[in-house]
Design a protein around this motif. Sequence first.
Motif, mmCIF file in Angstrom:
data_model
loop_
_atom_site.group_PDB
_atom_site.id
_atom_site.type_symbol
_atom_site.label_atom_id
_atom_site.label_comp_id
_atom_site.label_asym_id
_atom_site.label_seq_id
_atom_site.Cartn_x
_atom_site.Cartn_y
_atom_site.Cartn_z
ATOM 1 N N THR A 129 0.623 -1.508 -0.051
ATOM 2 C CA THR A 129 0.335 0.086 0.246
ATOM 3 C C THR A 129 0.700 1.000 -0.204
ATOM 4 N N VAL A 130 1.500 1.037 0.976
ATOM 5 C CA VAL A 130 2.416 2.670 1.444
ATOM 6 C C VAL A 130 3.765 2.188 -0.322
ATOM 7 N N LEU A 131 4.088 1.609 -0.706
ATOM 8 C CA LEU A 131 4.461 1.932 -2.321
ATOM 9 C C LEU A 131 4.004 2.033 -3.346
ATOM 10 N N GLY A 132 2.467 1.870 -3.435
ATOM 11 C CA GLY A 132 1.547 2.136 -4.045
ATOM 12 C C GLY A 132 1.321 3.766 -4.064
ATOM 13 N N THR A 133 1.091 3.889 -2.579
ATOM 14 C CA THR A 133 1.012 5.435 -2.304
ATOM 15 C C THR A 133 1.738 6.076 -2.613
ATOM 16 N N LEU A 134 3.226 5.278 -3.109
ATOM 17 C CA LEU A 134 4.152 6.503 -3.610
ATOM 18 C C LEU A 134 4.523 6.622 -4.510
ATOM 19 N N THR A 135 3.624 5.880 -5.202
ATOM 20 C CA THR A 135 3.449 5.660 -7.216
ATOM 21 C C THR A 135 2.776 6.896 -7.461
ATOM 22 N N TYR A 136 1.536 7.028 -6.383
ATOM 23 C CA TYR A 136 1.184 8.409 -7.183
ATOM 24 C C TYR A 136 1.015 8.972 -6.814
ATOM 25 N N LEU A 137 2.424 9.418 -6.114
ATOM 26 C CA LEU A 137 2.872 10.767 -5.673
ATOM 27 C C LEU A 137 3.895 11.057 -6.063
ATOM 28 N N ILE A 138 4.687 9.863 -7.383
ATOM 29 C CA ILE A 138 5.692 10.052 -8.096
ATOM 30 C C ILE A 138 4.952 11.469 -8.944
ATOM 31 N N GLN A 139 3.496 10.447 -9.584
ATOM 32 C CA GLN A 139 2.547 11.668 -10.810
ATOM 33 C C GLN A 139 2.179 12.023 -10.514
ATOM 34 N N LEU A 140 2.012 13.031 -9.162
ATOM 35 C CA LEU A 140 1.187 14.114 -9.161
ATOM 36 C C LEU A 140 3.005 15.029 -8.714
ATOM 37 N N ASP A 141 3.822 14.888 -7.783
ATOM 38 C CA ASP A 141 4.711 15.393 -8.402
ATOM 39 C C ASP A 141 6.301 15.413 -7.514
ATOM 40 N N LEU A 142 7.042 14.631 -8.503
ATOM 41 C CA LEU A 142 8.896 13.695 -8.205
ATOM 42 C C LEU A 142 9.555 14.793 -7.143
ATOM 43 N N ARG A 143 8.542 15.619 -6.900
ATOM 44 C CA ARG A 143 10.155 17.130 -6.230
ATOM 45 C C ARG A 143 9.441 16.373 -4.711
ATOM 46 N N ILE A 144 7.995 16.402 -4.843
ATOM 47 C CA ILE A 144 7.101 16.118 -3.130
ATOM 48 C C ILE A 144 7.297 14.498 -2.997
ATOM 49 N N SER A 189 10.322 12.723 -3.570
ATOM 50 C CA SER A 189 11.394 12.616 -3.115
ATOM 51 C C SER A 189 11.030 13.438 -1.516
ATOM 52 N N VAL A 190 11.123 13.951 -1.217
ATOM 53 C CA VAL A 190 10.925 14.854 -0.015
ATOM 54 C C VAL A 190 9.988 13.850 1.200
ATOM 55 N N VAL A 191 8.936 12.981 0.882
ATOM 56 C CA VAL A 191 8.305 12.728 1.451
ATOM 57 C C VAL A 191 8.917 10.680 1.246
ATOM 58 N N LEU A 192 8.957 10.617 0.390
ATOM 59 C CA LEU A 192 10.158 9.154 0.893
ATOM 60 C C LEU A 192 11.486 9.785 1.894
ATOM 61 N N GLY A 193 11.881 10.405 1.989
ATOM 62 C CA GLY A 193 13.042 10.538 2.661
ATOM 63 C C GLY A 193 12.940 10.851 4.340
ATOM 64 N N CYS A 194 11.319 11.663 4.515
ATOM 65 C CA CYS A 194 10.971 11.433 5.699
ATOM 66 C C CYS A 194 10.558 10.102 5.541
ATOM 67 N N LEU A 195 10.133 8.939 5.231
ATOM 68 C CA LEU A 195 9.679 7.707 5.775
ATOM 69 C C LEU A 195 11.213 7.168 6.118
ATOM 70 N N LEU A 196 12.044 7.359 5.520
ATOM 71 C CA LEU A 196 12.886 6.320 5.699
ATOM 72 C C LEU A 196 13.124 6.869 7.234
ATOM 73 N N LEU A 197 13.514 8.234 7.433
ATOM 74 C CA LEU A 197 14.561 8.818 8.579
ATOM 75 C C LEU A 197 13.176 8.813 9.715
ATOM 76 N N VAL A 198 11.982 8.921 9.398
ATOM 77 C CA VAL A 198 10.736 7.767 10.837
ATOM 78 C C VAL A 198 11.212 6.854 11.196
ATOM 79 N N THR A 199 11.137 5.895 9.679
ATOM 80 C CA THR A 199 11.199 4.302 10.250
ATOM 81 C C THR A 199 12.677 3.797 10.828
#
Length: 563
Positions: A152-167, A169-179
């Motif tokens: 589910t997370v991977l699919g939602t992140l894929t949707y974010l790529i379509q919306l804005d690649l910059r966002i 990248s930031v969301v992915l980095g934040c998720l990795l940091l939180v994890t």
Amino acid sequence: MELHRLSDLYWKSAPNLFFLSAMLAIVTGGCYAGLVPFVMYAIDTAAPLRSEVAGERYSYFHSPTDELASWFLVACVAIIVIKALSAGLSMYVSQRAVASHRLHLYGRVQRLSTLDLERIGLARVQAILSVDLPQIALGAANLPIIWVSSVTVLGTLTYLIQLDLRIFSVVLGCLLLVTLTYQLPMLLAMRFFRRVRASQEALQQSVVALVRGAKQLKLNARKAQDFYHHDLADHEAAALGNRAKGDSIMLLAQCYGEMGSFLVIGLILFQLRYTFQLGHAELFGIIVAVLYLTGPTHSVMTSVSAVLAGRIAVGRVSAFYSELAHEASGDERIADNWRSLHVQDLHFSYTGDQQDFSVRDVSLRFERGQVSFIVGGNGSGKSTLSKCLSLHYMPTRGSISFDAQDVHAANLQAARQHISVVYSDYFLFPRLLRDGAPANDELIQRYLVDLELDAKVQLTPTGFSTTDLSDGQRRRLALLVLLLEDRDICIFDEWAADQDPRFKDIFYASILADLKRRGKIVIVISHDDRYFQFADQLITMENGQVKSVHPAGPAGPALSQAA
């Protein structure tokens, strides 16, 4: 079926069902992820129709978006069904795997040598069965939850790529940091949980001692208090303290994990919308997607704690298995026409809790139709020698043989089938176990009468009606089981110690004589010097060695038996 990883619980017991459960979990996660773009598409589709539908009366299935509504409902129902099927299948597989693993463990314990089983002890086996295996099952059951949420997370992140690649990248980095920052306190919590597990094992040993040592504790109040405070209360307090610390750290980490998505939303709302000049519609889609990530990321983080605890349990089970050595076995048979049991230069040693002990330089001969008494003071080696003679302990040097056929790994199991023993700690099974021979109900009832147990114990379809008897009565029932087995070698370890004088007379004068008349080798560990006259040979032990072997007198009348 040994475990090295948590997923082995599935792969080694039901790999096909496990694969199906994993595929269903992945499909479920993909369906969950697909809901976000579906919802956003429905919103975008409905937006231009606002002016056209003003004042109209519409229902769920009667609207400009009724086709989307139908597909949305189908998607939701499909997710419910597939997720329930995946979770149910995963639960079934995990429970089946645990049951299979329990059976595997039972078999491993059954194949242990007596010496290894005495060393490991009841408490450790109980702790593995009651603490570690359920923890492994719980951890394994959480694996599909992690898979569903991760997809589910991977699919939602894929949707974010379509919306804005910059966002993205930031969301992915934040998720990795939180994890990452979430895992650090979880690892610390696991250290406390390992200490809890060690305290639980010590507590299991203390509970066994609490029950088995109840009589001694009742007679000494100070010792009872010392045992209560140091062996029970201290272990409970240690387990409670470490669990409280571990739970507190884990809960703090989980609360932090739950708020991770909202921290990312705050970053997007109050900084990135201006930095990247996001439009209202684009910002709305991003916020919805990140909000949608909150559920699966929280599921992953909460499930990780159960998985980590399961991994700890797997480590303890693996360490336990590394101590289990199979007793050697083979299919060589013992010749049926043997006449005597020979012990030649036998030496056996072991390390006990307090000191080393050995039986050494023992050479003896036991003939069919002969009654032998083994006598000596406490610690002289009588019981250890009897366990060598019953082949529970294998000699470290020397030999035991049936006539000229030595007992070794290839014929050990076959040799044991000629021996029956009633030890001082003999265990009465709750039902009468069958060894392949048809039950002789008439003979059993006759023995119950002869041993004066018929008023207490009745024969039922599954065995004896009760084993809740006095110590003396339990030994008589154990004697009955030995008589039913009708083996060639009968060994009694202080059988008469808990019997009244009349039953001692019956045992020594009648039962032993009856076994002798039937051509059995009878070996008796005894302190009753008044009955030494019933022995054909008297073997005296001292400091682990045979001090002397003397002949003795004739025996008396026989125990009655059914035709």
